[in-house]
Design an enzyme around this catalytic site. Structure first.
Site, mmCIF file in Angstrom:
data_model
loop_
_atom_site.group_PDB
_atom_site.id
_atom_site.type_symbol
_atom_site.label_atom_id
_atom_site.label_comp_id
_atom_site.label_asym_id
_atom_site.label_seq_id
_atom_site.Cartn_x
_atom_site.Cartn_y
_atom_site.Cartn_z
ATOM 1 N N MET A 115 0.819 -1.206 0.000
ATOM 2 C CA MET A 115 0.000 0.000 0.000
ATOM 3 C C MET A 115 0.851 1.253 0.000
ATOM 4 S SD MET A 115 -3.269 0.064 2.256
ATOM 5 C CE MET A 115 -3.243 -1.635 1.685
ATOM 6 N N PRO A 116 1.892 1.213 -0.848
ATOM 7 C CA PRO A 116 2.853 2.320 -0.748
ATOM 8 C C PRO A 116 2.334 3.615 -1.400
ATOM 9 C CG PRO A 116 3.838 0.356 -1.756
ATOM 10 C CD PRO A 116 2.356 0.159 -1.752
ATOM 11 N N TYR A 117 2.909 4.700 -0.912
ATOM 12 C CA TYR A 117 2.715 6.016 -1.525
ATOM 13 C C TYR A 117 4.106 6.575 -1.793
ATOM 14 C CZ TYR A 117 1.891 11.000 -1.953
ATOM 15 O OH TYR A 117 1.876 12.301 -2.420
ATOM 16 N N LYS A 123 6.628 5.944 1.225
ATOM 17 C CA LYS A 123 5.929 5.564 2.448
ATOM 18 C C LYS A 123 5.373 4.150 2.280
ATOM 19 C CE LYS A 123 4.297 10.222 3.587
ATOM 20 N NZ LYS A 123 5.315 10.617 4.571
ATOM 21 N N PHE A 169 0.464 4.066 -5.080
ATOM 22 C CA PHE A 169 0.270 5.404 -5.665
ATOM 23 C C PHE A 169 1.633 6.048 -5.891
ATOM 24 C CE2 PHE A 169 -4.081 6.814 -3.665
ATOM 25 C CZ PHE A 169 -4.708 5.764 -4.290
#
Lengths: 82, 82, 82, 82, 82, 82
Positions: free
Chosen positions: B1-3, C7, B47
């Site tokens: 679920m990286p950003y 992140k 994302f």
């Protein structure tokens, strides 16, 4: 090895369209100097990124900043009348 | 679920006005693939946001990046002369 | 002169407490290489900052990520039964 | 004393060029109210910054968002045919 | 109404575990003063957030910062020998 | 496809060590709902990341937030006496 991000509203400067290049250069110089003095950080690995944010896109007090300032001014005007 | 947020200076590309859409698509593909390979992250919840930052707004060495590059070039020219 | 912020949720790795130092080094190497190849960026002025975010602090689908995954799993289990 | 940053793709609104000022004011009001209700935060020291991100600059699933949506649509069309 | 984010590596200070509270207070005071002087920004609506980033999580030159510094030192040592 | 980052000071909650998991889940639910209502954004591609920032690391009015609050309290006390 610091990274600094400075966000300001896009206003002020000669035609009120935001800080001038010279003003942004002053911010870059000042904050780099600060990190060098306080934490002994090397300027050549200090990055500074300035973001100018449209007035519509900045909120405070639960409303866009222009509405907030107008509200504070009206409250001050009211207080003076009483 | 990286950003992932990638900030680059707004330069380069065919008319030096910044990375092309194709180059940005390559960055998006590459970093998503990297997160999938190294940490097994699902691309459909990865994302990537690319920010192009005006040269005036990026500082290094205590000055805007264009001034910094000019200074390095002048120092190199001086060194060659000696 | 890029700045990259990655992140990821704080999970995975040998004891599920987050990516290992070696995995983070792979991310740093990979994204720096990518920016060098696609945009010809100099690695010595490419910064990468990795943030590990606690599972409680990451939301998707209107709920913390652990609840979201549980919901998806339950929905899949339901679908299989029908 | 919260700081909230909301990033959305630059689309939607009356001419599909992004959220209107009124919509952004609704976001600012809503998230400030939320922080006041849930954590008792003072609106006068709650900052909200909205960023509109160009569609080219937002990636998901390893590709720019427009390509990703097109792919999902095509997959759905295929599924219907079978 | 500025918002400033300062990211530094978590090192230095009396026991090398990062800047002290006093040093962070100096950074906060200095950058707020700078924004007041250069752009006439009101300190009471200037936010500063300091992030200390673990050395493992900061990359430069395609590797974690400790490896990068070690490489530079070794290169300098080699140069001296020749 | 929004990305929301909420930064709050690490305080409050049952033992004043910061928001509880339940409070953070409320923030995640509330802001996702807001983006769905105002901009019709899909919750399944809405990310929310909550950061708790140590009181030492948050500045306002040119000083750490605890000092700022103390100063405001003292000013209020002074005003009452006069």
């Amino acid at each position: 090895m610091p990274y600094v991000n400075i966000k300001v509203t896009k206003e002020g400067g000669p035609d009120n369209s935001g800080p001038t290049s010279a003003q942004k250069a002053e911010l870059i110089a000042g904050v780099t100097e600060l990190l060098s003095q306080v934490l002994n950080k090397n300027p050549s690995t200090t990055f500074v990124v300035v973001d100018e944010v449209s007035l519509d896109d900045w909120g405070i007090g639960g409303m866009p900043v222009m509405d907030y300032r107008k509200m504070l001014t009206e409250q001050a005007d009211e207080a003076v009348k009483q």
